[in-house]
Design a protein around this motif. Structure first.
Motif, mmCIF file in Angstrom:
data_model
loop_
_atom_site.group_PDB
_atom_site.id
_atom_site.type_symbol
_atom_site.label_atom_id
_atom_site.label_comp_id
_atom_site.label_asym_id
_atom_site.label_seq_id
_atom_site.Cartn_x
_atom_site.Cartn_y
_atom_site.Cartn_z
ATOM 1 N N GLU A 7 38.637 47.079 42.455
ATOM 2 C CA GLU A 7 38.584 45.859 43.256
ATOM 3 C C GLU A 7 37.269 45.112 43.052
ATOM 4 N N ALA A 11 36.881 41.375 41.548
ATOM 5 C CA ALA A 11 36.223 40.300 42.287
ATOM 6 C C ALA A 11 35.124 39.657 41.443
ATOM 7 N N LYS A 15 35.000 35.731 40.093
ATOM 8 C CA LYS A 15 33.895 34.784 40.278
ATOM 9 C C LYS A 15 33.482 34.161 38.949
#
Length: 69
Positions: A7, A11, A15
């Motif tokens: 995860e 993430a 970004k």
């Protein structure tokens, strides 16, 4: 995609993809393609850096036979 991401990794890549202005899936496929191209270039460079093969015995004998005494 080569292996599943955690995860946190997902993430982080999301970004980076947003900063580059593309979707996460498009970003990941782009990165995979770049990684494969770099691997091919490294293989090509390693192949070019190999020393030339020593000529076979028959070639060496023929070369010696053609040299003047």
């Amino acid at each position: 995609m080569t292996k599943p991401m955690s995860e946190g990794q997902r993430a982080y890549e999301a970004k980076r993809a947003a900063k580059a202005g593309m979707s996460l899936e498009k970003w990941i496929t782009l990165k995979d393609r770049e990684r494969e191209q770099e691997a091919r270039e490294r293989e090509k460079a390693a192949k070019a850096a190999e020393p030339p093969k020593k000529p076979g015995i028959l070639s060496r004998l023929l070369d010696r036979a053609h040299k003047p005494l």
